[in-house]
Design a protein around this motif. Structure first.
Motif, PDB file in Angstrom:
ATOM      1  N   VAL A  30       0.904  -1.122  -0.164  1.00 24.05           N
ATOM      2  CA  VAL A  30       0.118   0.124  -0.086  1.00 24.05           C
ATOM      3  C   VAL A  30       0.965   1.275  -0.097  1.00 24.05           C
ATOM      4  O   VAL A  30       1.742   1.296   0.909  1.00 24.05           O
ATOM      5  CB  VAL A  30      -0.973  -0.044   1.114  1.00 24.05           C
ATOM      6  CG1 VAL A  30      -1.605   1.376   1.308  1.00 24.05           C
ATOM      7  CG2 VAL A  30      -1.840  -1.213   1.179  1.00 24.05           C
ATOM      8  N   VAL A  31       0.761   2.008  -1.085  1.00 25.18           N
ATOM      9  CA  VAL A  31       1.544   3.154  -1.159  1.00 25.18           C
ATOM     10  C   VAL A  31       0.575   4.483  -0.577  1.00 25.18           C
ATOM     11  O   VAL A  31      -0.298   4.866  -0.843  1.00 25.18           O
ATOM     12  CB  VAL A  31       1.897   3.729  -2.398  1.00 25.18           C
ATOM     13  CG1 VAL A  31       2.667   4.858  -2.766  1.00 25.18           C
ATOM     14  CG2 VAL A  31       2.581   2.492  -3.364  1.00 25.18           C
ATOM     15  N   ALA A  32       1.357   5.114   0.426  1.00 28.33           N
ATOM     16  CA  ALA A  32       0.953   6.290   1.280  1.00 28.33           C
ATOM     17  C   ALA A  32       1.732   7.107   1.889  1.00 28.33           C
ATOM     18  O   ALA A  32       2.914   6.718   2.303  1.00 28.33           O
ATOM     19  CB  ALA A  32      -0.107   5.592   2.485  1.00 28.33           C
ATOM     20  N   GLY A  33       1.763   8.328   1.656  1.00 27.34           N
ATOM     21  CA  GLY A  33       2.534   9.500   2.018  1.00 27.34           C
ATOM     22  C   GLY A  33       4.005   9.108   1.180  1.00 27.34           C
ATOM     23  O   GLY A  33       5.019   9.662   1.957  1.00 27.34           O
ATOM     24  N   CYS A  67      -3.878   3.325  16.981  1.00 32.75           N
ATOM     25  CA  CYS A  67      -5.239   3.508  16.354  1.00 32.75           C
ATOM     26  C   CYS A  67      -6.267   2.497  16.350  1.00 32.75           C
ATOM     27  O   CYS A  67      -7.180   2.456  15.501  1.00 32.75           O
ATOM     28  CB  CYS A  67      -4.847   3.969  14.950  1.00 32.75           C
ATOM     29  SG  CYS A  67      -3.616   5.270  14.517  1.00 32.75           S
ATOM     30  N   LYS A  68      -5.978   1.467  17.378  1.00 34.06           N
ATOM     31  CA  LYS A  68      -6.682   0.448  17.377  1.00 34.06           C
ATOM     32  C   LYS A  68      -8.139   0.541  17.398  1.00 34.06           C
ATOM     33  O   LYS A  68      -9.006  -0.161  16.551  1.00 34.06           O
ATOM     34  CB  LYS A  68      -6.429  -0.543  18.760  1.00 34.06           C
ATOM     35  CG  LYS A  68      -5.102  -1.475  18.255  1.00 34.06           C
ATOM     36  CD  LYS A  68      -4.934  -2.364  19.454  1.00 34.06           C
ATOM     37  CE  LYS A  68      -3.892  -3.254  19.293  1.00 34.06           C
ATOM     38  NZ  LYS A  68      -3.560  -3.998  20.472  1.00 34.06           N
ATOM     39  N   ILE A  86      -8.895   2.785   1.527  1.00 39.34           N
ATOM     40  CA  ILE A  86      -8.755   4.126   1.317  1.00 39.34           C
ATOM     41  C   ILE A  86      -8.587   4.854   2.743  1.00 39.34           C
ATOM     42  O   ILE A  86      -7.814   5.716   2.890  1.00 39.34           O
ATOM     43  CB  ILE A  86     -10.020   4.694   0.598  1.00 39.34           C
ATOM     44  CG1 ILE A  86     -10.022   4.249  -0.837  1.00 39.34           C
ATOM     45  CG2 ILE A  86     -10.126   6.283   0.720  1.00 39.34           C
ATOM     46  CD1 ILE A  86     -11.291   4.454  -1.601  1.00 39.34           C
ATOM     47  N   ARG A  87      -9.335   4.506   3.713  1.00 38.06           N
ATOM     48  CA  ARG A  87      -9.285   5.129   5.100  1.00 38.06           C
ATOM     49  C   ARG A  87      -7.800   4.711   5.691  1.00 38.06           C
ATOM     50  O   ARG A  87      -7.390   5.500   6.338  1.00 38.06           O
ATOM     51  CB  ARG A  87     -10.366   4.497   5.959  1.00 38.06           C
ATOM     52  CG  ARG A  87     -11.722   4.976   5.620  1.00 38.06           C
ATOM     53  CD  ARG A  87     -12.745   4.276   6.872  1.00 38.06           C
ATOM     54  NE  ARG A  87     -13.927   4.628   6.284  1.00 38.06           N
ATOM     55  CZ  ARG A  87     -14.947   4.320   7.098  1.00 38.06           C
ATOM     56  NH1 ARG A  87     -14.925   3.640   8.262  1.00 38.06           N
ATOM     57  NH2 ARG A  87     -16.444   4.659   6.737  1.00 38.06           N
ATOM     58  N   LEU A  91      -5.094   7.498   6.985  1.00 38.81           N
ATOM     59  CA  LEU A  91      -4.529   7.386   8.071  1.00 38.81           C
ATOM     60  C   LEU A  91      -2.925   7.378   8.241  1.00 38.81           C
ATOM     61  O   LEU A  91      -2.339   8.083   8.982  1.00 38.81           O
ATOM     62  CB  LEU A  91      -5.131   6.150   8.799  1.00 38.81           C
ATOM     63  CG  LEU A  91      -4.924   5.840  10.448  1.00 38.81           C
ATOM     64  CD1 LEU A  91      -5.379   6.951  10.986  1.00 38.81           C
ATOM     65  CD2 LEU A  91      -5.329   4.604  10.994  1.00 38.81           C
ATOM     66  N   ILE A  92      -2.472   6.524   7.190  1.00 32.64           N
ATOM     67  CA  ILE A  92      -0.940   6.518   7.212  1.00 32.64           C
ATOM     68  C   ILE A  92      -0.298   7.880   6.964  1.00 32.64           C
ATOM     69  O   ILE A  92       0.634   8.288   7.287  1.00 32.64           O
ATOM     70  CB  ILE A  92      -0.639   5.301   6.188  1.00 32.64           C
ATOM     71  CG1 ILE A  92      -1.070   4.119   6.782  1.00 32.64           C
ATOM     72  CG2 ILE A  92       0.982   5.262   6.145  1.00 32.64           C
ATOM     73  CD1 ILE A  92      -0.822   2.828   5.809  1.00 32.64           C
TER      74      ILE A  92
END
Length: 392
Positions: A30-33, A67-68, A86-87, A91-92
């Motif tokens: 997953v690519v994020a930030g 973030c559990k 998406i969420r 979040l990341i």
């Protein structure tokens, strides 16, 4: 999942590769930030994420642990995998923006993660294709961490008793640990490299071997006044039953040979116990180990017409055994559930004590002395001679 949603996942997350045609298992990134995060996802109820198995690399797991509540709320609400991803991506990104995710991770951590993901991936596929897939379930680890799962075994025996076992995995290379409500005399060990089916079959073999034992103790529980254990478990191989006023019987049963005469210990004052002990010694040879109901055998051995059954009135039951509370701590049961097991032999006293309470009491007096595995001293109530086992 519908084709439109599948295509949307491939478009939004091109580095997350589906592992089957049903789009229920994914392995990839997953690519994020601006960073790539290795994840593994298995959906038991696609497209919903309810009951999802989710693995990720360590630095992401450490962040998600904070973030559990959000993640569990998403899972419990049953949103689709697309919505979850998406969420998660957002979040990341926020976590990176606020410096909550480190920019690097050691190669050894990544290697361990990949090894663990590969191990759990093989395990999940093996369970899903097993002939026992209805009896073996995959669930989150007890710590609720994302990188931990465990197996739950279910077995209903021919008498409709339900048995369960839990299999925990410390690592991909160590022997799993199997926990079940079985007597300690029964060894249930599994070795490294065993499949889930092989572990389940060992569990079933142990359960089948114990059918006669459980039938026997169930008969005691239904027919006798059992006062210990208070709530018998399948692993308990002993019973303490009331056989008369202020006298009880402690049975220790061999789960692997339940028809063998159990070890019998009387609990009560010498005066109340003596008639039962004499009857037992006179009738001992009559014990028949083949096909004889244990309750009938005990009744005959003790010279009784029948063994007392538990009163139907719970208040009456408690009142009847209230007389047996320990004369030192003034309680019926200790925190570990143990009942008084030592009784003063003075007929005018005959008060009961917990072995632990009496041991501590006798230890405090210099006049007490030890002989083999027992401690001798004076009764706290009447000063008559009394003894108790020496506790480690």
């Amino acid at each position: 999942m519908d084709d439109k949603q599948n295509l949307q996942i491939l478009k939004e997350f091109p580095m997350l590769i589906p592992q089957n045609r049903t789009f229920s298992t994914f392995n990839g990134f997953v690519v994020a930030g601006g960073e790539d995060f290795h994840v593994y996802i298995d959906l038991p109820n696609p497209p919903s994420v309810r009951g999802m198995v989710f693995f990720c690399q360590l630095k992401l797991r450490w962040f998600l642990d904070s973030c559990k509540s959000d993640l569990q709320e998403w899972e419990n609400s049953g949103i689709s995998l697309l919505e979850f991803l998406i969420r998660l991506k957002n979040l990341i990104a926020v976590g990176i923006q606020h410096g909550k995710l480190e920019k690097c991770e050691s190669s050894s951590h990544m290697e361990n993660l990949i090894e663990k993901i590969q191990f759990y991936s093989r395990l999940i596929k093996e369970v899903q294709s097993s002939q026992w897939k209805e009896e073996i379930s995959i669930e989150d680890g007890s710590s609720r961490e994302f990188n931990e799962i465990q197996l739950r075994f279910y077995k209903k025996d021919e008498f409709d008793r339900v048995h369960t076992a839990l299999v925990k995995f410390e690592s991909a290379t160590s022997c799993p640990l199997i926990i079940a409500d079985l007597p300690s005399q029964v060894e249930l060990t599994v070795s490294k490299g065993m499949t889930a089916s092989q572990m389940y079959e060992k569990f079933v073999e142990a359960v089948d071997r114990l059918q006669d034992f459980w039938n026997l103790v169930d008969d005691i529980d239904e027919s006798c006044w059992v006062i210990d254990p208070e709530q018998p478990k399948r692993k308990d191989s002993y019973r303490r039953i009331i056989i008369g006023t202020n006298v009880s019987l402690y049975l220790s049963i061999d789960p692997l040979d339940p028809h063998k005469r159990p070890d019998i210990t009387f609990i009560g004052s010498e005066r109340t116990v003596m008639p039962f002990r004499n009857s037992l010694q006179e009738n001992l040879e009559q014990w028949d180990s083949i096909g004889v109901n244990i309750v009938s055998s005990l009744t005959r051995l003790l010279g009784l017409q029948e063994l007392p059954s538990k009163p139907s009135d719970e208040a009456g039951s408690l009142g009847a055994i209230e007389q047996g509370e320990c004369s030192i701590c003034l309680c019926l049961r200790l925190d570990d559930g143990l009942l008084p097991s030592e009784v003063c032999n003075n007929a005018l006293c005959a008060v009961p004590f917990h072995a632990a309470c009496l041991f501590v009491w006798l230890q405090s007096f210099p006049t007490s002395h030890q002989n083999f595995n027992r401690l001798y001293g004076e009764c706290p109530n009447c000063n008559s001679a009394i003894s108790c086992p020496i506790l480690s």
